[in-house]
Design a protein around this motif. Structure first.
Motif, short mmCIF file in Angstrom:
data_model
loop_
_atom_site.label_atom_id
_atom_site.label_comp_id
_atom_site.label_asym_id
_atom_site.label_seq_id
_atom_site.Cartn_x
_atom_site.Cartn_y
_atom_site.Cartn_z
N ASP A 134 0.83 -1.20 0.00
CA ASP A 134 0.00 0.00 0.00
C ASP A 134 0.86 1.26 0.00
O ASP A 134 0.54 2.25 -0.65
CB ASP A 134 -0.92 0.01 1.23
CG ASP A 134 -2.07 -0.96 1.08
OD1 ASP A 134 -2.19 -1.58 0.01
OD2 ASP A 134 -2.85 -1.12 2.04
N LEU A 135 1.97 1.20 0.73
CA LEU A 135 2.88 2.35 0.76
C LEU A 135 3.49 2.57 -0.62
O LEU A 135 3.56 3.69 -1.11
CB LEU A 135 3.98 2.11 1.80
CG LEU A 135 4.91 3.27 2.08
CD1 LEU A 135 4.15 4.51 2.51
CD2 LEU A 135 5.94 2.89 3.15
N LEU B 135 2.40 5.26 5.78
CA LEU B 135 1.21 5.17 4.93
C LEU B 135 0.24 6.31 5.26
O LEU B 135 -0.28 6.97 4.36
CB LEU B 135 0.53 3.81 5.13
CG LEU B 135 -0.64 3.48 4.21
CD1 LEU B 135 -0.22 3.57 2.75
CD2 LEU B 135 -1.19 2.10 4.52
#
Lengths: 230, 230
Positions: A134-135, B135
């Motif tokens: 996701d990062l 994130l």
DNA sequence: CGTGCCATTGAGTCAATTCAACTTAAGTGG
DNA sequence: CCACTTAAGTTGAATTGACTCAATGGCACG
């Protein structure tokens, strides 16, 4: 606002057929959460709600977005079958999660997930991998929003959808989200998204049979539109 | 390109005094990595290099950026003392890391870090927390790039620096990065960043004693500039 | 077969960019 | 230590890509 989460959870209709079982069966988490269903446009949780659960999409698509106080919206991610979401840093969700269409998700209690990840190496690895992925995706998104033109953004978006889709009908992309959703994902207006799609169509790079389907006629041209080599 | 990493590591000068020991001592990782030094503008690693090491800043500041083939650049993060970086998803670094000024970092072998995080709960928790924090930060960055005006971006940036600085000299912000770095972080041009800083100065919200220092004269006005209510 | 929402197209505007000139600060070598 | 050179930052003027506002088209649903 916090109450909303529970309300919508209870109110969630049970329409969506449970496709994509495969996604769960591959996971070390198989069978450890409870399944919920949300109808199109229902809220799964809101920004600021307590982060009691984390989720995994089984079927359908989820929109993860942040709102500014004056109504501007930034969509950070479209979660598709197999994707985790709602694994937040703080005790509150930092985004709003809404069902794009009828959606089935598996809910994992946050505390339980943390305990499990302490005990089970496979689960831990899966969570780490999800976060790092996701990062990585967010960092690519930053480039799109910070440094790409409107045409490049739309082309990049289509390429992303191609890379992620499972049902690889050659050249045909299913677009579950609205033009407004795409605009808010790409930091553009709905009109600009439209114009760029039209431009790609007029250049014979894509076809638009209907508003939720796009056919790619020239992949290399699409890639060039997304990131011109100098 | 891969060789560059080692070259610059070997070539790195040993100027920087090691401040910020506190950051390391609090960590469960204390003493487990080796310290390296990089002089201003040196490359720590490049996009595409093998991700052999992860890093933690001890002193100085690091710029993490992605480049497009035509030279456009997007800065994703400025890593300050205490921050991890280089914990990538794949086996290659997805960004370039460069020293903004003279920098000291602790290097952790990737495999070692993974083994340690399997055995040690505190280290594991620290890595998880880092990833979730990064994130979270990236998602806030998306809003800035996708939906904020130039003035809002610059004001938001200053507020970020205020929130992160350790040496809390009241109202005084140290700006270690160049105007170009700020522009590439905010998705603007250097000229626009300048103009917005001037605008904030002319509105008596900030002072600019020299190019690496900004004094905040009116905090609430700065907050309002960053995100107007309604 | 309306009614309403979403999408598309057009015309005019504006915020941020590009291009250019100039100022200030930071090195560098005599 | 100062004159010279180069880099970095700031301001102004003109341009433009994306936005706003407005009108039209098309599909879905009752």
């Amino acid at each position: 606002m916090t109450a909303l989460t529970l309300d919508t959870r209870l109110a969630a209709s049970v329409h969506a057929p449970v496709f994509g079982q495969a996604a769960e069966e591959k996971s070390a988490l198989a069978g450890l959460g409870s399944v919920s269903h949300y109808a199109r446009n229902n809220t799964i949780y809101s920004e600021g709600d307590g982060a009691e659960y984390s989720y995994k999409v089984v079927a359908g698509a989820v929109r993860l977005a942040k709102m500014l106080s004056d109504g501007r919206r930034q969509v950070a991610q479209f979660a598709l079958p197999g994707d985790f979401f709602g694994i937040d840093w703080l005790d509150e969700h930092s985004m709003t999660a809404e069902a794009l269409n009828d959606v089935s998700v598996i809910c994992y209690r946050r505390g339980r997930l943390e305990r499990l990840s302490d005990e089970n190496h496979a689960i831990r690895a899966e969570l780490f991998s999800t976060l790092r992925h996701d990062l990585w995706a967010a960092q690519n998104h930053l480039v799109i929003l910070g440094r790409q033109s409107a045409l490049e953004r739309v082309a990049s978006f289509l390429l992303q959808l191609i890379d992620r889709r499972k049902d690889a009908r050659k050249d045909t992309i299913d677009i579950p989200m609205s033009r407004q959703d795409i605009a808010d994902y790409l930091g553009l207006t709905i009109e600009t998204v439209c114009r760029m799609l039209t431009k790609l169509k007029d250049s014979a790079i894509i076809e638009i049979p209907d508003r939720h389907t796009i056919k790619v006629r020239n992949h290399s041209a699409l890639r060039r539109a997304a990131e011109p080599e100098e």
